[in-house]
Design a protein around this motif. Structure first.
Motif, mmCIF file in Angstrom:
data_model
loop_
_atom_site.group_PDB
_atom_site.id
_atom_site.type_symbol
_atom_site.label_atom_id
_atom_site.label_comp_id
_atom_site.label_asym_id
_atom_site.label_seq_id
_atom_site.Cartn_x
_atom_site.Cartn_y
_atom_site.Cartn_z
ATOM 1 N N CYS A 26 -0.936 0.834 -17.219
ATOM 2 C CA CYS A 26 0.509 0.644 -17.130
ATOM 3 C C CYS A 26 1.074 1.555 -16.058
ATOM 4 C CB CYS A 26 1.205 0.905 -18.472
ATOM 5 S SG CYS A 26 1.115 2.623 -19.036
ATOM 6 N N ALA A 27 2.261 1.227 -15.607
ATOM 7 C CA ALA A 27 2.943 2.009 -14.586
ATOM 8 C C ALA A 27 4.323 2.379 -15.103
ATOM 9 C CB ALA A 27 3.049 1.205 -13.297
ATOM 10 N N VAL A 51 9.991 8.678 -8.471
ATOM 11 C CA VAL A 51 8.660 9.162 -8.811
ATOM 12 C C VAL A 51 8.131 8.343 -9.982
ATOM 13 C CG1 VAL A 51 9.567 10.957 -10.354
ATOM 14 C CG2 VAL A 51 7.282 11.212 -9.380
ATOM 15 N N GLY A 52 6.847 8.043 -9.944
ATOM 16 C CA GLY A 52 6.236 7.253 -11.003
ATOM 17 C C GLY A 52 4.796 7.662 -11.224
ATOM 18 N N ILE A 53 4.228 7.151 -12.295
ATOM 19 C CA ILE A 53 2.822 7.420 -12.590
ATOM 20 C C ILE A 53 2.110 6.122 -12.945
ATOM 21 C CG2 ILE A 53 3.121 9.808 -13.320
ATOM 22 C CD1 ILE A 53 3.068 8.832 -16.240
ATOM 23 N N LEU A 54 0.837 6.096 -12.640
ATOM 24 C CA LEU A 54 -0.063 5.048 -13.104
ATOM 25 C C LEU A 54 -0.928 5.657 -14.198
ATOM 26 C CD1 LEU A 54 -1.329 3.689 -9.661
ATOM 27 C CD2 LEU A 54 0.650 2.904 -10.981
ATOM 28 N N ILE A 55 -0.949 5.034 -15.350
ATOM 29 C CA ILE A 55 -1.868 5.447 -16.403
ATOM 30 C C ILE A 55 -3.081 4.530 -16.310
ATOM 31 C CG2 ILE A 55 -2.216 5.733 -18.879
ATOM 32 C CD1 ILE A 55 0.711 6.360 -19.164
ATOM 33 N N LEU A 56 -4.243 5.118 -16.118
ATOM 34 C CA LEU A 56 -5.453 4.359 -15.852
ATOM 35 C C LEU A 56 -6.093 3.848 -17.141
ATOM 36 C CD1 LEU A 56 -6.945 6.783 -13.183
ATOM 37 C CD2 LEU A 56 -5.538 4.742 -12.775
ATOM 38 N N LYS A 57 -6.843 2.762 -17.006
ATOM 39 C CA LYS A 57 -7.531 2.205 -18.164
ATOM 40 C C LYS A 57 -8.658 3.110 -18.636
ATOM 41 C CE LYS A 57 -6.583 -2.694 -17.286
ATOM 42 N NZ LYS A 57 -7.167 -4.039 -17.038
ATOM 43 N N GLU A 58 -9.275 3.818 -17.700
ATOM 44 C CA GLU A 58 -10.363 4.736 -18.038
ATOM 45 C C GLU A 58 -10.183 6.037 -17.273
ATOM 46 O OE1 GLU A 58 -14.069 2.878 -17.193
ATOM 47 O OE2 GLU A 58 -13.839 1.306 -18.697
ATOM 48 N N ASN A 59 -10.696 7.121 -17.835
ATOM 49 C CA ASN A 59 -10.632 8.402 -17.152
ATOM 50 C C ASN A 59 -11.485 8.375 -15.884
ATOM 51 O OD1 ASN A 59 -9.013 9.362 -19.174
ATOM 52 N ND2 ASN A 59 -10.526 10.765 -20.036
ATOM 53 N N ALA A 60 -10.954 8.947 -14.843
ATOM 54 C CA ALA A 60 -11.711 9.060 -13.594
ATOM 55 C C ALA A 60 -12.694 10.218 -13.688
ATOM 56 C CB ALA A 60 -10.755 9.283 -12.433
ATOM 57 N N MET A 77 0.836 -1.191 0.000
ATOM 58 C CA MET A 77 0.000 0.000 0.000
ATOM 59 C C MET A 77 0.873 1.243 0.000
ATOM 60 S SD MET A 77 -2.632 1.291 2.962
ATOM 61 C CE MET A 77 -1.512 2.458 3.734
ATOM 62 N N CYS A 78 0.550 2.179 -0.868
ATOM 63 C CA CYS A 78 1.177 3.495 -0.892
ATOM 64 C C CYS A 78 0.072 4.534 -1.072
ATOM 65 C CB CYS A 78 2.196 3.604 -2.028
ATOM 66 S SG CYS A 78 3.810 2.849 -1.699
ATOM 67 N N THR A 79 0.470 5.761 -1.305
ATOM 68 C CA THR A 79 -0.481 6.844 -1.549
ATOM 69 C C THR A 79 -0.270 7.367 -2.965
ATOM 70 O OG1 THR A 79 -0.446 7.445 0.796
ATOM 71 C CG2 THR A 79 -1.268 9.113 -0.736
ATOM 72 N N GLY A 80 -1.328 7.852 -3.579
ATOM 73 C CA GLY A 80 -1.223 8.446 -4.904
ATOM 74 C C GLY A 80 -2.210 9.589 -5.062
ATOM 75 N N THR A 81 -1.982 10.396 -6.085
ATOM 76 C CA THR A 81 -2.834 11.563 -6.350
ATOM 77 C C THR A 81 -3.240 11.589 -7.811
ATOM 78 O OG1 THR A 81 -1.565 12.813 -4.705
ATOM 79 C CG2 THR A 81 -3.017 14.076 -6.161
ATOM 80 N N LEU A 82 -4.515 11.769 -8.057
ATOM 81 C CA LEU A 82 -5.023 11.919 -9.418
ATOM 82 C C LEU A 82 -4.656 13.323 -9.900
ATOM 83 C CD1 LEU A 82 -6.887 10.335 -11.508
ATOM 84 C CD2 LEU A 82 -8.697 11.887 -10.704
ATOM 85 N N ILE A 83 -3.674 13.420 -10.801
ATOM 86 C CA ILE A 83 -3.227 14.736 -11.274
ATOM 87 C C ILE A 83 -3.810 15.076 -12.644
ATOM 88 C CG2 ILE A 83 -1.106 14.702 -9.917
ATOM 89 C CD1 ILE A 83 0.382 14.000 -12.571
ATOM 90 N N ALA A 84 -4.426 14.100 -13.290
ATOM 91 C CA ALA A 84 -5.124 14.268 -14.571
ATOM 92 C C ALA A 84 -6.178 13.171 -14.615
ATOM 93 C CB ALA A 84 -4.145 14.156 -15.740
ATOM 94 N N PRO A 85 -7.173 13.275 -15.492
ATOM 95 C CA PRO A 85 -8.254 12.273 -15.476
ATOM 96 C C PRO A 85 -7.791 10.827 -15.552
ATOM 97 C CG PRO A 85 -8.865 14.133 -16.856
ATOM 98 C CD PRO A 85 -7.432 14.361 -16.462
ATOM 99 N N ASN A 86 -6.634 10.586 -16.187
ATOM 100 C CA ASN A 86 -6.175 9.200 -16.327
ATOM 101 C C ASN A 86 -4.770 8.967 -15.781
ATOM 102 O OD1 ASN A 86 -4.798 10.630 -18.357
ATOM 103 N ND2 ASN A 86 -4.652 8.805 -19.661
ATOM 104 N N ILE A 87 -4.268 9.882 -14.937
ATOM 105 C CA ILE A 87 -2.897 9.759 -14.428
ATOM 106 C C ILE A 87 -2.869 9.928 -12.913
ATOM 107 C CG2 ILE A 87 -0.563 10.714 -14.470
ATOM 108 C CD1 ILE A 87 -1.065 11.617 -17.303
ATOM 109 N N VAL A 88 -2.233 8.969 -12.247
ATOM 110 C CA VAL A 88 -2.019 9.021 -10.806
ATOM 111 C C VAL A 88 -0.522 9.164 -10.551
ATOM 112 C CG1 VAL A 88 -2.183 7.730 -8.628
ATOM 113 C CG2 VAL A 88 -4.062 7.650 -10.294
ATOM 114 N N LEU A 89 -0.158 10.142 -9.750
ATOM 115 C CA LEU A 89 1.236 10.393 -9.387
ATOM 116 C C LEU A 89 1.542 9.697 -8.066
ATOM 117 C CD1 LEU A 89 3.775 12.152 -10.212
ATOM 118 C CD2 LEU A 89 2.858 13.880 -8.644
ATOM 119 N N THR A 90 2.669 8.990 -8.007
ATOM 120 C CA THR A 90 3.047 8.277 -6.790
ATOM 121 C C THR A 90 4.567 8.157 -6.752
ATOM 122 O OG1 THR A 90 2.582 6.313 -5.440
ATOM 123 C CG2 THR A 90 2.837 5.977 -7.820
#
Length: 274
Positions: free
Chosen positions: A121-122, A143-152, A70-83
Motif C-alpha cells: 500500500c501507499a 511526503v509519502g511512504i510505500l509499505i512493501l509486501k515483504e521485508n527487503a 518514475m521518482c526516487t525513494g529510500t528504504l528507511i526500514a525493512p518494509n518502508i520506502v520514503l518518497t
C-alpha cells in the motif's frame, strides 16, 4: 542547535513547535523567494557504487496500462520506502496509482539492481492533496511512504529522528540524491548543499533538482550514521529546490500500517478498453 526539550511524541502541537524551532535556525528572511541572494550551486556527481547507502536508494516506478512514471525513494526500514506524495498520484487525473502498478527498484545501476520490491500500500501525509499546479506553500505535506509486501534484505537508511536532529545548524551540509530523468540508470548526488531558507514549514535549499529526483533523500551525517533529513519535493529554479523536512513525517511514520482491505465486490476495476 539542541532539540527543544519535550519533543518526543507525534502530538501535533509538539511537531509544530519543532517546525518553528528549525525555521528559526534556517530562516533567512524573505529573500528565499526573491532570487536576489541564491548561494552558489553545489556540484552534481554521478554515483557508480554498490557501497552503502546506494543499494537502498532506488526508483519508485509506476508501470500501468496507460501510464508510466518514475521518482526516487529510500528504504528507511525493512518494509518502508520514503518518497514524495505526488509520486503516488497520476498528475493528469490526480488519482492515486493502483498499488499493483507500483514497484520499488532498489539500487538501480545501469542494467542491474539490488532488489525489485512489490508494494502492499501507499500512504501520504495527513493533509496532502494532489494538485496540477502545486504552490511552494503546499510542499510541507508532499511526503509519502510505500509499505512493501515483504521485508527487503538490504540495509535501511533511517529517517532522522528528533533526538539526532541536534546536529543540524544553519551551516549543516547535506547530500541530495536522486535518479534524474537525464541519468535514470545511475543515481546522482548534489554534495554539500545547504538549507537557505524556509517557507510554510518546508525547506528551500541550493540542491539542484530535476524530474525523476522527486522523492529522493536529503542525507546528513550524524554520530549514529547517515540519516534522511528531508525528501525532495520540487525544483524551484536551476539552483533551488523545495524539501519536506523530517519533522513533517513524524505522524506518518508513527503507525505505518496498510488500511484494511476492501471486499472484492467493492474493489474498483480498471477498464481494459476505451
Amino acid at each position: 542547535m539542541p532539540v527543544p526539550s519535550g519533543i518526543t511524541s507525534s502530538n501535533g502541537v509538539m511537531w509544530r513547535t519543532l517546525a518553528a524551532a528549525y525555521a528559526a535556525v534556517f530562516a533567512l528572511s524573505c529573500l528565499v523567494l526573491s532570487g536576489t541572494a541564491v548561494a552558489t550551486e553545489p556540484a552534481l556527481k554521478v554515483i557508480d557504487s554498490t557501497d552503502a547507502p546506494w543499494p537502498s536508494i532506488g526508483r519508485v516506478n509506476v508501470a500501468g496500462y496507460r501510464t508510466t512514471s518514475m521518482c526516487t525513494g529510500t528504504l528507511i526500514a525493512p518494509n518502508i520506502v520514503l518518497t514524495a506524495a505526488h509520486c503516488l498520484y497520476n498528475k493528469a487525473t490526480l488519482k492515486k496509482f493502483p498499488e499493483d502498478d507500483m514497484f520499488f527498484i532498489a539500487g538501480v545501476r545501469r542494467d542491474e539492481f539490488s532488489a525489485r520490491l512489490e508494494v502492499a500500500c501507499a500512504l501520504s501525509a495527513k493533509g496532502y492533496a494532489p494538485k496540477k499546479q502545486p504552490k511552494l506553500a503546499d510542499v510541507h505535506t508532499d511526503v509519502g511512504i510505500l509499505i512493501l509486501k515483504e521485508n527487503a534484505k538490504l540495509p535501511a537508511v533511517p529517517a532522522l529522528s528528533p533526538e539526532d536532529a541536534g546536529v543540524l545548524t544553519k551551516d549543516t551540509r547535506f547530500d541530495s540524491a536522486g535518479y534524474r530523468r537525464s541519468r535514470r540508470f545511475l543515481p546522482t548526488v548534489v554534495s554539500a548543499c545547504q538549507v537557505i531558507g524556509t517557507v510554510e514549514d518546508s525547506w528551500v535549499t541550493n540542491c539542484s533538482s530535476e524530474s525523476g529526483a522527486s522523492g529522493g533523500p536529503l542525507l546528513v551525517k550524524t554520530p549514529n550514521g547517515l540519516r534522511v533529513a528531508g525528501v525532495m519535493s520540487a525544483k524551484i529554479d536551476d539552483i533551488r529546490s523545495a524539501i519536506v523536512p523530517f519533522f513533517e513525517w513524524q505522524e506518518l511514520l508513527a503507525s505505518p500500517v496498510c488500511p484494511a482491505s476492501s471486499d472484492a465486490a467493492q474493489t474498483a476495476l480498471r477498464p481494459t478498453i476505451d
